[in-house]
Write a protein that holds these residues in place. Sequence first.
Motif, PDB file in Angstrom:
ATOM      1  N   VAL A 234       0.758  -1.382  -0.069  1.00 31.15           N
ATOM      2  CA  VAL A 234      -0.189   0.119   0.275  1.00 31.15           C
ATOM      3  C   VAL A 234       0.992   1.327   0.041  1.00 31.15           C
ATOM      4  CG1 VAL A 234      -1.633   1.479   1.529  1.00 31.15           C
ATOM      5  CG2 VAL A 234      -2.082  -1.300   1.215  1.00 31.15           C
ATOM      6  N   ASP A 235       0.311   1.931  -0.519  1.00 26.99           N
ATOM      7  CA  ASP A 235       1.468   3.116  -1.103  1.00 26.99           C
ATOM      8  C   ASP A 235       1.550   4.555   0.104  1.00 26.99           C
ATOM      9  OD1 ASP A 235       2.253   2.430  -3.629  1.00 26.99           O
ATOM     10  OD2 ASP A 235       0.517   3.445  -4.299  1.00 26.99           O
ATOM     11  N   TYR A 236      -0.044   4.396   0.654  1.00 25.79           N
ATOM     12  CA  TYR A 236      -0.343   5.920   1.527  1.00 25.79           C
ATOM     13  C   TYR A 236      -0.787   4.988   3.275  1.00 25.79           C
ATOM     14  CZ  TYR A 236      -1.011   9.518   4.788  1.00 25.79           C
ATOM     15  OH  TYR A 236      -0.887  10.326   5.564  1.00 25.79           O
ATOM     16  N   VAL A 237       0.079   4.739   4.159  1.00 26.49           N
ATOM     17  CA  VAL A 237      -0.709   3.843   5.604  1.00 26.49           C
ATOM     18  C   VAL A 237      -0.873   5.814   6.446  1.00 26.49           C
ATOM     19  CG1 VAL A 237      -0.623   2.655   7.315  1.00 26.49           C
ATOM     20  CG2 VAL A 237      -0.403   1.905   5.052  1.00 26.49           C
ATOM     21  N   SER A 238      -1.685   6.038   6.922  1.00 25.42           N
ATOM     22  CA  SER A 238      -1.584   6.865   8.075  1.00 25.42           C
ATOM     23  C   SER A 238      -0.481   6.655   9.180  1.00 25.42           C
ATOM     24  CB  SER A 238      -2.453   7.650   8.054  1.00 25.42           C
ATOM     25  OG  SER A 238      -3.414   6.551   9.523  1.00 25.42           O
ATOM     26  N   GLU A 239      -0.224   7.647  10.065  1.00 31.49           N
ATOM     27  CA  GLU A 239       0.187   7.448  11.565  1.00 31.49           C
ATOM     28  C   GLU A 239      -0.902   7.215  12.531  1.00 31.49           C
ATOM     29  OE1 GLU A 239       2.022   9.748  14.716  1.00 31.49           O
ATOM     30  OE2 GLU A 239       2.797  10.947  12.828  1.00 31.49           O
ATOM     31  N   PHE A 240      -1.794   7.598  12.340  1.00 39.37           N
ATOM     32  CA  PHE A 240      -2.603   6.500  13.116  1.00 39.37           C
ATOM     33  C   PHE A 240      -3.841   5.003  12.567  1.00 39.37           C
ATOM     34  CE2 PHE A 240      -7.494   5.666  13.300  1.00 39.37           C
ATOM     35  CZ  PHE A 240      -7.776   6.118  15.375  1.00 39.37           C
ATOM     36  N   GLU A 241      -3.130   4.886  11.128  1.00 41.15           N
ATOM     37  CA  GLU A 241      -3.328   3.575  11.251  1.00 41.15           C
ATOM     38  C   GLU A 241      -1.896   2.681  11.620  1.00 41.15           C
ATOM     39  OE1 GLU A 241      -5.175   1.937   7.301  1.00 41.15           O
ATOM     40  OE2 GLU A 241      -4.792   3.560   6.406  1.00 41.15           O
ATOM     41  N   THR A 242      -1.242   3.263  11.860  1.00 39.58           N
ATOM     42  CA  THR A 242      -0.314   1.996  11.964  1.00 39.58           C
ATOM     43  C   THR A 242      -0.140   2.151  13.258  1.00 39.58           C
ATOM     44  OG1 THR A 242       1.635   3.442  10.452  1.00 39.58           O
ATOM     45  CG2 THR A 242       2.895   2.785  12.681  1.00 39.58           C
ATOM     46  N   GLU A 243      -0.505   3.240  14.442  1.00 38.59           N
ATOM     47  CA  GLU A 243      -0.396   2.946  15.827  1.00 38.59           C
ATOM     48  C   GLU A 243      -2.486   1.969  16.075  1.00 38.59           C
ATOM     49  OE1 GLU A 243      -1.615   6.152  18.256  1.00 38.59           O
ATOM     50  OE2 GLU A 243      -0.161   7.738  16.685  1.00 38.59           O
ATOM     51  N   SER A 244      -2.856   1.990  15.345  1.00 42.40           N
ATOM     52  CA  SER A 244      -4.150   1.709  15.310  1.00 42.40           C
ATOM     53  C   SER A 244      -4.647  -0.492  15.355  1.00 42.40           C
ATOM     54  CB  SER A 244      -5.236   1.947  15.209  1.00 42.40           C
ATOM     55  OG  SER A 244      -5.753   3.308  15.018  1.00 42.40           O
ATOM     56  N   TYR A 245      -4.144  -0.425  14.276  1.00 44.43           N
ATOM     57  CA  TYR A 245      -4.253  -1.314  13.166  1.00 44.43           C
ATOM     58  C   TYR A 245      -2.798  -2.164  13.454  1.00 44.43           C
ATOM     59  CZ  TYR A 245      -7.732   0.066  10.913  1.00 44.43           C
ATOM     60  OH  TYR A 245      -9.119   0.329  11.425  1.00 44.43           O
ATOM     61  N   LEU A 246      -1.811  -2.174  14.225  1.00 41.75           N
ATOM     62  CA  LEU A 246      -0.326  -2.472  14.050  1.00 41.75           C
ATOM     63  C   LEU A 246       0.735  -2.739  15.569  1.00 41.75           C
ATOM     64  CD1 LEU A 246       1.144  -1.905  10.685  1.00 41.75           C
ATOM     65  CD2 LEU A 246       0.495  -4.068  11.378  1.00 41.75           C
ATOM     66  N   ILE A 247       0.499  -1.395  15.815  1.00 45.45           N
ATOM     67  CA  ILE A 247       1.194  -0.995  17.084  1.00 45.45           C
ATOM     68  C   ILE A 247       0.306  -1.428  17.669  1.00 45.45           C
ATOM     69  CG2 ILE A 247       2.057   0.667  18.688  1.00 45.45           C
ATOM     70  CD1 ILE A 247       3.491   2.072  15.979  1.00 45.45           C
ATOM     71  N   ILE A 248      -0.866  -1.075  18.502  1.00 38.09           N
ATOM     72  CA  ILE A 248      -0.944  -1.117  19.926  1.00 38.09           C
ATOM     73  C   ILE A 248      -2.368  -2.841  20.062  1.00 38.09           C
ATOM     74  CG2 ILE A 248      -3.783  -0.745  21.116  1.00 38.09           C
ATOM     75  CD1 ILE A 248      -3.181   2.603  19.868  1.00 38.09           C
ATOM     76  N   PRO A 249      -2.844  -3.358  18.882  1.00 42.95           N
ATOM     77  CA  PRO A 249      -2.362  -4.940  18.770  1.00 42.95           C
ATOM     78  C   PRO A 249      -1.444  -5.465  19.093  1.00 42.95           C
ATOM     79  CG  PRO A 249      -3.348  -3.830  17.087  1.00 42.95           C
ATOM     80  CD  PRO A 249      -2.715  -2.578  17.513  1.00 42.95           C
ATOM     81  N   LEU A 250      -0.500  -5.193  19.143  1.00 41.84           N
ATOM     82  CA  LEU A 250       0.699  -5.337  19.437  1.00 41.84           C
ATOM     83  C   LEU A 250       0.975  -5.877  21.214  1.00 41.84           C
ATOM     84  CD1 LEU A 250       3.863  -7.948  19.023  1.00 41.84           C
ATOM     85  CD2 LEU A 250       4.443  -5.107  18.612  1.00 41.84           C
ATOM     86  N   LEU A 251       0.664  -4.127  21.813  1.00 40.76           N
ATOM     87  CA  LEU A 251       1.212  -4.115  22.782  1.00 40.76           C
ATOM     88  C   LEU A 251      -0.060  -4.841  23.821  1.00 40.76           C
ATOM     89  CD1 LEU A 251       1.981  -0.410  22.222  1.00 40.76           C
ATOM     90  CD2 LEU A 251       3.086  -1.956  22.905  1.00 40.76           C
ATOM     91  N   ARG A 252      -1.170  -4.973  23.356  1.00 35.50           N
ATOM     92  CA  ARG A 252      -1.956  -5.768  24.021  1.00 35.50           C
ATOM     93  C   ARG A 252      -1.828  -6.908  23.658  1.00 35.50           C
ATOM     94  NH1 ARG A 252      -7.149  -4.082  24.250  1.00 35.50           N
ATOM     95  NH2 ARG A 252      -7.525  -5.563  25.703  1.00 35.50           N
ATOM     96  N   ALA A 253      -1.358  -7.304  23.130  1.00 35.01           N
ATOM     97  CA  ALA A 253      -0.671  -8.793  22.767  1.00 35.01           C
ATOM     98  C   ALA A 253       0.239  -9.386  23.770  1.00 35.01           C
ATOM     99  CB  ALA A 253      -0.504  -9.046  21.573  1.00 35.01           C
ATOM    100  N   LEU A 254       0.756  -8.186  24.340  1.00 31.06           N
ATOM    101  CA  LEU A 254       2.229  -8.752  24.814  1.00 31.06           C
ATOM    102  C   LEU A 254       1.800  -8.434  26.778  1.00 31.06           C
ATOM    103  CD1 LEU A 254       4.899  -6.681  23.133  1.00 31.06           C
ATOM    104  CD2 LEU A 254       4.613  -9.181  23.553  1.00 31.06           C
ATOM    105  N   GLY A 255       0.323  -7.930  26.818  1.00 31.05           N
ATOM    106  CA  GLY A 255      -0.407  -7.549  28.159  1.00 31.05           C
ATOM    107  C   GLY A 255       0.087  -6.346  28.746  1.00 31.05           C
ATOM    108  N   TRP A 256      -0.706  -5.497  28.178  1.00 30.29           N
ATOM    109  CA  TRP A 256      -0.474  -4.497  28.246  1.00 30.29           C
ATOM    110  C   TRP A 256      -2.011  -4.009  28.386  1.00 30.29           C
ATOM    111  CZ3 TRP A 256       2.955  -1.727  30.812  1.00 30.29           C
ATOM    112  CH2 TRP A 256       4.378  -1.582  30.627  1.00 30.29           C
TER     113      TRP A 256
END
Length: 373
Positions: free
Chosen positions: A235-257
């Motif tokens: 995908v050419d453009y992915v917003s910072e908000f998408e980065t946080e919402s769909y990748l970073i936060i789900p990983l942090l949740r899975a890690l126990g936060w």
Amino acid sequence: MNILNNDINGKIKSDDQTIPQGKRVFWQQGGGDGERDYIDICIKFEVILNGPGYAGPLNDETIQILHDDGISKIAIADRKRFAFIMKSGDIVALKIGLQKIYAVGIVVGDYQWSDLFGDVDGWSIQHVRRVKWLWVAPKDSEGQYLPKDFKANVLKQGTTLLLDNPKVLQWIDSLHLDFTKKYEVKDLPAVDSKKVQIEEIAEFLYAKGTSSNSIERLVSAIDDLQMIAKWYKSVDYVSEFETESYLIIPLLRALGWTPQKMAVEWKNVDIAIFNRLPREDQNLIAVVEAKRKGKSCLMAYSQAYNYAKDKENCNRLIVSDGLRYGIFVKHQKKYKLHAYMNITDFRERYEIYDCAGIKEAIWAMTPDWHYDA
């Protein structure tokens, strides 16, 4: 492949570059851009780099792959100059932008391809030339380079181009560098191309005391995140908000936060992580700085540091574009890059950063992590 064509004047033509035969050639070589900077890596490992290099060593077959992948003719011509026209004994000025030079050196040996540089803050730049640096810009008290700044656009736009500006050539001459000696460079580190399997990550975390249920949830989440991350690569453009919402936060949740301990957009921090409630400065344990996909994540360190520098208990800085993560940990009041990972390419270690890979990166993002000296 017809790389060189001799013209009637006894000169060599390489695309838009005309190079006199039998003379020492001066080159300008990019070491990053306004977004990404790998000057330190070039100087430390005595290299100049070019890419993309994911297709393998430059030849007819890999050039065709680059062409089919939409790499422009201008960019491919640049890579040809680097691999086939530049030669041992030529002089290189390492630059960023059109005004600043960080180092000057002499090319040693032939073109190489090395997967050591397969992920330089997200760039695939495995095309390598070895260079003995004879002049390197000094650093200030903060460890930042003080390059030669010509205060005007004396360099060309591009990665590998002939250097022919008289002002720059006169300045190099004024350095009185000895280009006549035969120089040697140190060997590059062995490339640990070992890929880490998800089972190894699970075993590593279990040995650290993570429960089997938590590991099971994490493994499932990583599988999902890998699919999303691989799709985002196309995908050419992915917003910072998408980065946080769909990748970073789900990983942090899975890690126990838990959501209670993760504040989004908290006091100008993208994601603030707390070891206990309430959400106050003294309880801040980690700062996450997010960038949109494709942007440099490691260059976001200074922004994360500025948020955390006066927070005594903040022991981790996490920078990420959702695909790649850099984890800086605080030890003796200083932050150091502890681990780096690419969620689509699990590696044991990153020699270019002298840091651990995905196992330590995952562990360092968990609530249970502690610093082991």
